[in-house]
Design an enzyme around this catalytic site. Structure first.
Site, short mmCIF file in Angstrom:
data_model
loop_
_atom_site.label_atom_id
_atom_site.label_comp_id
_atom_site.label_asym_id
_atom_site.label_seq_id
_atom_site.Cartn_x
_atom_site.Cartn_y
_atom_site.Cartn_z
CG ASN A 105 -3.61 -2.63 6.82
OD1 ASN A 105 -3.46 -2.27 5.65
ND2 ASN A 105 -4.63 -3.36 7.22
CE LYS B 46 -3.88 -2.31 2.32
NZ LYS B 46 -4.89 -2.22 3.41
CD GLU C 203 -8.64 -8.86 -4.02
OE1 GLU C 203 -9.48 -8.51 -3.19
OE2 GLU C 203 -7.52 -9.32 -3.70
CG HIS D 121 -5.15 -6.13 -0.67
ND1 HIS D 121 -6.40 -6.12 -0.09
CD2 HIS D 121 -5.23 -7.01 -1.71
CE1 HIS D 121 -7.19 -6.94 -0.77
NE2 HIS D 121 -6.51 -7.49 -1.76
CE1 TYR E 250 -9.16 -2.90 0.12
CE2 TYR E 250 -8.21 -1.02 -1.01
CZ TYR E 250 -8.07 -2.15 -0.22
OH TYR E 250 -6.82 -2.52 0.23
#
Ligand code: IDP
Ligand code: MG
Length: 140
Positions: free
Chosen positions: A114, A11, A128, A117, A51
């Site tokens: 975080n 990310k 994805e 992913h 998302y």
């Protein structure tokens, strides 16, 4: 154990903090092979599409703004049980609950930012992977 593919992203916070090499090193050390990789900067619209499954969640706007705030690295990882192996290396969504030695426990400082992913199941992995990579961009 089945050979699986999964979609991994580093990310914007992971890229900004300079841990691309460390994260990829963990994948390789644990037997996950990189079958495709690219760096790109998602638009807000693209982040919202990726998302979409979370669109009713209270953090959706904030998450997608964050995910479009800087470049990310997208990868296809392949290996035995790759989806779960990757999830185990990532650690729990909330870094405070992530097991010691996991990517999120080691690097994340916020539940939203975080670091990584990872797809959570074979069907989402397929969707994805297709979001980021066409057939020509994948090696076999
Ligand atoms: P996962 O990334 O571990 O699969 P998900 O529940 O699918 O976790 O959530 C997607 C992403 O949304 C998380 O990685 C995190 O960036 C963000 N997120 C999840 N829960 C929260 C929350 O309670 N507050 C803020 N952001 C969250
Ligand atoms: Mg998820």
């Amino acid at each position: 154990m089945p050979i699986e593919q999964t979609l991994s992203m580093i990310k914007p916070d992971g890229v900004a903090r300079g841990v691309i090499g460390d994260v990829i090193g963990r994948f390789e050390k644990h037997g996950l092979k990189i079958r495709a990789i690219k760096m790109l900067h998602l638009s807000l619209e693209q982040a919202r599409a990726f998302y979409a499954v979370h669109k009713e969640r209270p953090f959706f706007d904030s998450l997608t703004t964050f995910m479009s705030s800087g470049p990310i690295v997208a990868m296809i990882l392949e290996g035995e049980n790759a989806i779960q192996v990757n999830r185990d290396l990532m650690g729990a969504t909330d870094y405070r609950k992530a097991a010691p030695g996991t990517i999120r426990a080691d690097f994340a400082r916020e539940i939203e930012a975080n670091i990584v992913h990872g797809s959570d199941a074979p069907d989402t992995a397929k969707v994805e992977i297709a979001f980021f990579f066409n057939a020509l961009e994948q090696v076999c």
